[in-house]
Write a protein that holds these residues in place. Structure first.
Motif, mmCIF file in Angstrom:
data_model
loop_
_atom_site.group_PDB
_atom_site.id
_atom_site.type_symbol
_atom_site.label_atom_id
_atom_site.label_comp_id
_atom_site.label_asym_id
_atom_site.label_seq_id
_atom_site.Cartn_x
_atom_site.Cartn_y
_atom_site.Cartn_z
ATOM 1 N N THR A 180 5.035 -6.808 2.227
ATOM 2 C CA THR A 180 3.686 -7.583 2.841
ATOM 3 C C THR A 180 3.045 -6.801 2.764
ATOM 4 N N GLU A 181 1.573 -7.586 2.411
ATOM 5 C CA GLU A 181 -0.017 -6.429 1.772
ATOM 6 C C GLU A 181 -0.520 -7.083 3.016
ATOM 7 N N VAL A 182 -1.437 -6.344 4.072
ATOM 8 C CA VAL A 182 -1.789 -6.605 5.548
ATOM 9 C C VAL A 182 -3.520 -6.813 5.002
ATOM 10 N N ALA A 183 -4.659 -7.571 5.521
ATOM 11 C CA ALA A 183 -5.481 -7.295 5.004
ATOM 12 C C ALA A 183 -6.214 -6.278 5.916
ATOM 13 N N PHE A 184 -6.855 -5.641 5.913
ATOM 14 C CA PHE A 184 -7.775 -5.245 6.577
ATOM 15 C C PHE A 184 -9.036 -5.587 6.820
#
Length: 217
Positions: A180-184
């Motif tokens: 899972t890629e978590v966007a900041f």
């Protein structure tokens, strides 16, 4: 605030039991000296990154070729020989986490990125819904896999992959697993918006980092 899918499985990551590892074993060829000891506004990058990571995890260790000077944290060398790149450091972090009681995931951050979010681990942890899911950070559409939560159960698979994959590209390993890629978001400053994963690779980058230090809110 970061954005990530809401987990739907019954697995719950124990956020109170996540160790952290600072990846400081790069060649630093573009900097011309060890980046861990480079000084930014009077403090080394290693000291700054440890300070930023420590409140987010239960412990902090440092992965490097040799124990950093004046570092009072556990030192974890690569297990895989031959300077096999950042994945070797991540593997060492996984193996370290696997030796700790009841740990399912270990957090990694890079020593050359002193501005990473103070809530990085909380948001990555929120994306973990299985014992073998990987969560990595992104910003402005770019992935930053050295900032991630890695399942310690995948340590043996990663070691085998490093030994057999000629290119050793991080993306290729991630394609083998659930990620899972978590966007900041970008970080507001008094001047403009700062990518929280800005990394200090060269003397010019260091000079730019000094300018960012002056305008951080």
């Amino acid at each position: 605030m970061a954005t990530a899918p809401i987990p739907t499985s019954s697995f719950a990551l124990d956020r109170s039991n996540i160790p952290g590892v600072v990846l400081a074993g790069g060649r630093s060829s573009r900097m011309g000296r060890d980046k861990a000891g480079v000084t930014l506004s009077g403090r080394t990058l290693l000291d700054r990154v440890i300070e930023q990571l420590s409140p987010q995890v239960i412990s902090v260790a440092v992965n490097a070729d040799a124990a950093p000077d004046r570092c009072n944290r556990p030192f974890i060398p690569d297990i895989v020989p031959g300077k096999a790149g950042p994945m070797a450091g991540i593997h060492a972090a996984m193996a370290h986490g696997a030796c700790l009681p009841a740990v399912t995931h270990v957090a990694t951050v890079s020593v050359d990125s002193p501005f990473f979010p103070h809530d990085l681990i909380d948001w990555l942890a929120a994306a973990i819904d299985t014992p073998t899911r990987i969560a990595i950070a992104t910003s402005e559409g770019r992935s930053h896999p050295v900032f991630g939560l890695w399942p310690v159960a995948l340590a043996d698979d990663l070691e085998s992959w490093i030994a057999t994959d000629e290119k050793r590209r991080v993306r290729d390993f991630l394609l083998r697993h659930d990620v899972t890629e978590v966007a900041f978001p970008l970080r507001p400053t008094r001047a403009s918006l700062l990518d929280p994963f800005f990394n200090v690779n060269t003397p010019d980058d260091l000079a730019e980092a000094e300018r960012w230090m002056k305008v951080l809110t």
